[in-house]
Write a protein that holds these residues in place. Structure first.
Motif, short mmCIF file in Angstrom:
data_model
loop_
_atom_site.label_atom_id
_atom_site.label_comp_id
_atom_site.label_asym_id
_atom_site.label_seq_id
_atom_site.Cartn_x
_atom_site.Cartn_y
_atom_site.Cartn_z
N THR A 169 27.85 68.92 52.91
CA THR A 169 26.84 69.61 52.15
C THR A 169 25.42 69.71 52.71
O THR A 169 24.68 70.52 52.63
N ASP A 170 25.04 68.55 53.45
CA ASP A 170 23.90 68.56 54.39
C ASP A 170 24.29 68.04 55.85
O ASP A 170 24.63 66.78 55.94
N SER A 171 24.45 68.68 56.69
CA SER A 171 24.71 68.31 57.88
C SER A 171 23.81 67.35 58.67
O SER A 171 24.29 66.30 59.33
N ASP A 172 22.51 67.22 58.50
CA ASP A 172 21.62 66.06 59.01
C ASP A 172 21.77 64.82 58.24
O ASP A 172 22.03 63.99 58.87
N LEU A 173 21.80 65.03 56.93
CA LEU A 173 22.29 63.80 56.37
C LEU A 173 23.69 63.04 56.51
O LEU A 173 23.85 61.90 56.84
N PHE A 174 24.71 63.96 56.68
CA PHE A 174 26.10 63.64 56.92
C PHE A 174 26.06 62.93 58.41
O PHE A 174 26.66 62.04 58.77
N ARG A 175 25.33 63.76 59.49
CA ARG A 175 25.46 62.90 60.89
C ARG A 175 24.80 61.56 60.61
O ARG A 175 25.38 60.63 61.29
N ARG A 176 23.88 61.49 59.99
CA ARG A 176 23.03 59.91 59.57
C ARG A 176 24.03 59.26 59.06
O ARG A 176 24.04 57.97 59.25
N THR A 177 24.85 59.67 58.11
CA THR A 177 25.86 58.78 57.44
C THR A 177 26.93 58.17 58.48
O THR A 177 27.17 57.16 58.51
N LEU A 178 27.20 59.18 59.31
CA LEU A 178 28.44 58.65 60.32
C LEU A 178 27.65 57.63 61.31
O LEU A 178 28.55 56.99 61.83
N CYS A 179 26.42 57.72 61.31
CA CYS A 179 25.60 56.57 62.50
C CYS A 179 25.18 55.42 61.82
O CYS A 179 24.98 54.50 62.65
N GLN A 180 24.78 55.68 60.56
CA GLN A 180 23.90 54.55 59.88
C GLN A 180 24.73 53.68 58.83
O GLN A 180 24.28 52.76 58.39
N GLY A 181 25.96 54.51 58.36
CA GLY A 181 26.85 53.82 57.27
C GLY A 181 26.34 54.23 56.10
O GLY A 181 25.29 54.69 55.69
N ILE A 182 27.37 53.55 55.17
CA ILE A 182 27.05 53.64 53.50
C ILE A 182 27.02 52.36 52.93
O ILE A 182 28.09 51.53 53.34
N GLY A 183 26.15 51.85 52.21
CA GLY A 183 26.25 50.62 51.28
C GLY A 183 25.72 49.55 52.06
O GLY A 183 25.22 49.52 53.13
N ARG A 184 25.94 48.31 51.63
CA ARG A 184 25.63 47.28 51.83
C ARG A 184 26.55 46.49 52.92
O ARG A 184 27.75 46.87 53.02
N ALA A 185 26.44 45.20 53.48
CA ALA A 185 27.23 44.52 54.38
C ALA A 185 27.64 45.20 55.32
O ALA A 185 28.75 45.08 55.94
N LYS A 186 26.71 45.98 56.12
CA LYS A 186 27.21 46.65 57.18
C LYS A 186 27.54 45.71 58.35
O LYS A 186 28.21 46.15 59.24
N GLY A 187 26.92 44.80 58.57
CA GLY A 187 27.00 43.85 59.62
C GLY A 187 28.42 42.76 59.41
O GLY A 187 28.90 42.47 60.26
N PHE A 188 28.88 43.17 58.13
CA PHE A 188 30.28 42.37 57.92
C PHE A 188 31.49 43.50 57.85
O PHE A 188 32.28 43.32 57.21
N GLY A 189 31.45 44.33 58.67
CA GLY A 189 32.63 45.16 58.58
C GLY A 189 32.47 46.11 57.51
O GLY A 189 33.85 46.76 57.28
#
Length: 233
Positions: A195-215
């Motif tokens: 729905t929003d290309s800029d936000l989605f690109r950010r999602t692919l590179c920055q991730g979703i939610g917590r515990a990103k350091g743990f997989g």
């Protein structure tokens, strides 16, 4: 990178997100970019269907050197892993596109009230703490609630329900700095529309939610196939 699950040292990494986090971090030199506006280090372990092995996926601002991970958890005589430039995928993202996706996440909420049987006169130790969602419905709602702010929406299935399957739901515990960390994790697989290309690109590179350091938090996408079978790239 393929993971050799027959090795004891590999199983040690698989069973401890903290150890795997340290191994992934060590794939980058001290002066490497670990997080910026362009992205951050994300990783995920994927168990293939029918017990046919496991793969480690890493998305990062700079290419990793996984030599030491292969020595510990792969096939050292082969020394094989593959790195691909993310730019071609990111540059083609556009609103209206439909993708199959896979995401391993840590669906949680911050408790606003104590729904237990504790007398009201007693202070609650629950309010304000982060708690994991435990049911499929709760976890699905968690993803739906975050879709718009991350640039996508879930496509409807034939019944009009969100096209997503929640599986591999686990409560994981591991030690970190002398304390026990508990994560409620789940794997989401389904179909989405950008729905929003800029936000989605950010999602692919920055991730979703917590515990990103743990997989957790790494979303991967692939074109929708008529067979419904997803092959990660």
């Amino acid at each position: 990178m393929p993971v050799n699950t027959a090795r004891f040292s590999a199983r040690q990494l698989i069973e401890s997100p903290y150890r795997m986090h340290a191994a992934v971090e060590a794939a980058f030199p001290p002066n490497a970019v670990r997080q910026s506006g362009e992205g951050r280090i994300l990783w995920r372990l994927d168990a293939l269907e029918q017990g046919h092995g496991m793969w480690l996926y890493v998305v990062s601002p700079e290419p990793p050197d996984l030599t030491h991970v292969i020595e510990q958890a792969g096939w050292p005589t082969r020394m094989e892993w593959e790195s691909k430039d993310y730019t071609p995928l990111l540059s083609c993202i556009a609103a209206g596109q439909q993708w199959q996706f896979r995401l391993r996440a840590n669906p949680v909420r911050k408790a606003r009230e104590d729904k237990g049987r504790r007398p009201k006169a007693e202070p609650s130790s629950i309010v304000g703490k982060v708690q994991g969602h435990v049911t499929v419905r709760q976890q699905t709602d968690w993803l739906i609630a975050r879709a718009q702010s991350h640039g996508f929406e879930l496509l409807p299935d034939d019944n009009g329900d969100p096209s997503v399957v929640v599986s591999q739901r686990h409560r994981e515990r591991f030690g970190r700095d002398g304390k026990t960390v508990t994560l409620a994790t789940a794997v989401f697989e389904g179909r989405l529309r950008v729905t929003d290309s800029d936000l989605f690109r950010r999602t692919l590179c920055q991730g979703i939610g917590r515990a990103k350091g743990f997989g957790c938090g790494l979303m991967t996408v692939t074109p929708i196939r008529e067979t419904g079978h997803e092959v990660l790239s």
